[in-house]
Motif scaffolding. Structure first.
Motif, short mmCIF file in Angstrom:
data_model
loop_
_atom_site.label_atom_id
_atom_site.label_comp_id
_atom_site.label_asym_id
_atom_site.label_seq_id
_atom_site.Cartn_x
_atom_site.Cartn_y
_atom_site.Cartn_z
N ILE A 121 6.11 13.15 5.47
CA ILE A 121 5.99 12.18 4.38
C ILE A 121 4.74 11.34 4.61
CG2 ILE A 121 7.06 10.20 3.24
CD1 ILE A 121 9.77 11.30 4.18
N PRO A 122 3.76 11.41 3.75
CA PRO A 122 2.55 10.60 3.91
C PRO A 122 2.88 9.12 3.79
CG PRO A 122 2.58 11.61 1.73
CD PRO A 122 3.73 12.21 2.50
N PHE A 123 2.23 8.29 4.63
CA PHE A 123 2.54 6.87 4.56
C PHE A 123 1.33 6.00 4.86
CE2 PHE A 123 3.38 8.10 8.94
CZ PHE A 123 3.00 7.02 9.73
N VAL A 124 1.43 4.75 4.43
CA VAL A 124 0.42 3.73 4.66
C VAL A 124 1.05 2.64 5.54
CG1 VAL A 124 -1.05 1.98 3.58
CG2 VAL A 124 -0.63 4.16 2.41
N VAL A 125 0.31 2.13 6.49
CA VAL A 125 0.79 1.03 7.32
C VAL A 125 0.27 -0.28 6.74
CG1 VAL A 125 0.81 -0.01 9.61
CG2 VAL A 125 0.86 2.48 9.36
N ALA A 126 1.18 -1.17 6.38
CA ALA A 126 0.81 -2.47 5.81
C ALA A 126 1.09 -3.56 6.84
CB ALA A 126 1.60 -2.73 4.53
N TRP A 127 0.02 -4.17 7.36
CA TRP A 127 0.14 -5.28 8.30
C TRP A 127 0.35 -6.55 7.50
CZ3 TRP A 127 0.01 -4.69 13.62
CH2 TRP A 127 -0.37 -3.44 14.09
N ASN A 128 1.60 -6.99 7.41
CA ASN A 128 1.94 -8.12 6.55
C ASN A 128 1.82 -9.45 7.30
OD1 ASN A 128 2.79 -9.32 4.17
ND2 ASN A 128 4.96 -9.12 4.65
#
Length: 412
Positions: A121-128
């Motif tokens: 599953i392609p994903f993006v890492v969001a540093w919140n």
């Protein structure tokens, strides 16, 4: 088939937001959707069940956003919440892994990333929570990723201030690119000018004043391809056939009407069912064809799972609870036992079943249906399709699949 505004959720790209408790997943979902979709609180574990929202995510198009419980939840209830997150992941075409930039990468983050990679599953890492970082910490937070070996696109964001939310949307769209390229319904089976008869029952088991989704999709697909769609019920099929000056190029029937339809339609005219077309559309046709052959190996008291992807009020003569069990018992001459599931409920332990039969899954996306099929395969459980079972029990399986063989030989 291109997705359109108003697409049912099954035809939307599913994007899940996951991560540790209190990483700000719900706040970020609200920021991305532009709505107060999820309840936001500083109390860990506020999100107890996946929350879903249909929306347009440009430049991607129609999507279903899923806000999940914390991946690091603990305790008896926490384990159930984590399982809900796992179920959401299984239906995700893409994901956003939300990390707390003030904390850094935690062990649960690594596990979540590993699972997404395992499921391809392609994903993006969001540093919140970038708004809470001190001067100089932003650059450090954004660079931690490369040291942790995630190897995925990342972006530093703030759900509170709106920092880089548009950039996050763009990265999500890029990660999900390709998921929107679904198989075509009736892809390669009809060409411009073809005549297609759609046999749609209107008995007591049919929904009142409407036709079901696979039938709607078939009508639209036939029209989109420049072909001619003729609809009738089994009782008027003979009249519909006689009214055509030229024999139809394809007949699609509801699986429950296979036998009645086959008695009227000459053998040289291709015949299949809406349910079998759905298996082709979801990419599960080949596996389910192999599985249906296992019906001949069933023994007395074997347990059969019958699973539907939606929930609906059972009508008299319901296909899942009445017609399928009757057809199987008559065909196998065995004293079979049955269990049923519906909606998003699907057993995690499949070890007690000898066979699984699934509906056409018009309310599930392809990823979710393929995940169920994979779970069955890993458990050594053959899983097939309503339409294939009824075709087999009617002696029409080979005929119902012939149209796909013709496509493989170069039919437009």
């Amino acid at each position: 088939m291109a997705q359109r505004e108003g697409s049912v959720n099954a035809n939307r790209i599913h994007i899940s937001f996951l991560g540790a408790m209190n990483a700000g997943k719900s706040s970020l979902v609200n920021a991305v959707t532009g709505q107060d979709l999820s309840v936001v609180s500083s109390t860990p574990g506020t999100t107890t069940d996946p929350v879903k929202k249909s929306m347009e995510l440009l430049p991607l198009g129609p999507v279903l956003v899923i806000d999940t419980p914390g991946y690091d939840d603990s305790g008896e209830l926490g384990s159930l919440r984590v399982q809900k997150t796992m179920d959401a992941i299984r239906q995700s075409d893409a994901a956003v892994l939300v990390l707390d930039a003030t904390v850094g990468v935690r062990e649960c983050d690594k596990k979540a990333a590993a699972l997404l990679k395992e499921k391809a599953i392609p994903f993006v890492v969001a540093w919140n929570k970038a708004d809470l970082l001190k001067a100089g910490e932003k650059e450090n937070a954004a660079s931690v990723l490369s040291h942790e070996g995630f190897g995925e696109p990342s972006v530093l964001v703030s759900a509170k201030s709106g920092l880089n939310i548009n950039e996050l949307k763009e990265k999500i769209a890029l990660a999900a690119k390709g998921s929107e390229k679904q198989r075509e319904f009736i892809g390669g089976l009809v060409k411009p000018g073809d005549r297609v008869i759609l046999v749609i029952p209107t008995d007591e088991a049919s929904p009142k004043d409407r036709i079901i989704l696979p039938q709607q999709m078939a009508v639209r697909s036939v029209i989109d391809k420049g072909a001619l769609a003729f609809s009738c019920n089994p009782q008027t099929l003979k009249a519909a056939l006689l009214s055509l000056k030229k024999a139809p190029d394809l007949v699609i029937t509801d699986s429950q009407a296979f036998s009645a339809t086959a008695k009227i339609i000459p053998k040289e005219i291709p015949l299949t069912s809406f349910s079998i077309l759905m298996a082709d559309y979801k990419g599960t046709l080949a596996a389910e064809v192999e599985a249906v052959k296992k019906i001949k190996e069933l023994s007395d008291v074997d347990l059969v799972l019958i699973s539907e992807g939606c929930t609906h009020r059972r009508q008299c003569g319901d296909i899942g609870t009445v017609k399928l069990p009757e057809a199987l018992k008559n065909f196998t001459k065995k004293n079979l036992r049955f269990e049923w599931t519906s909606g998003e409920g699907f057993p995690h332990d499949l070890s007690s079943y000898a066979l699984a039969i699934h509906c056409g899954a018009c309310m599930l996306n392809a990823r979710q249906m393929q995940s169920r099929l994979l779970s069955a395969k890993e458990a050594g459980l053959p899983m097939t399709n309503y339409g294939m079972v009824l075709a087999l029990c009617s002696g029409l399986l080979e005929r119902s699949l012939e149209v796909f063989k013709r496509r493989g030989k170069g039919k437009d």
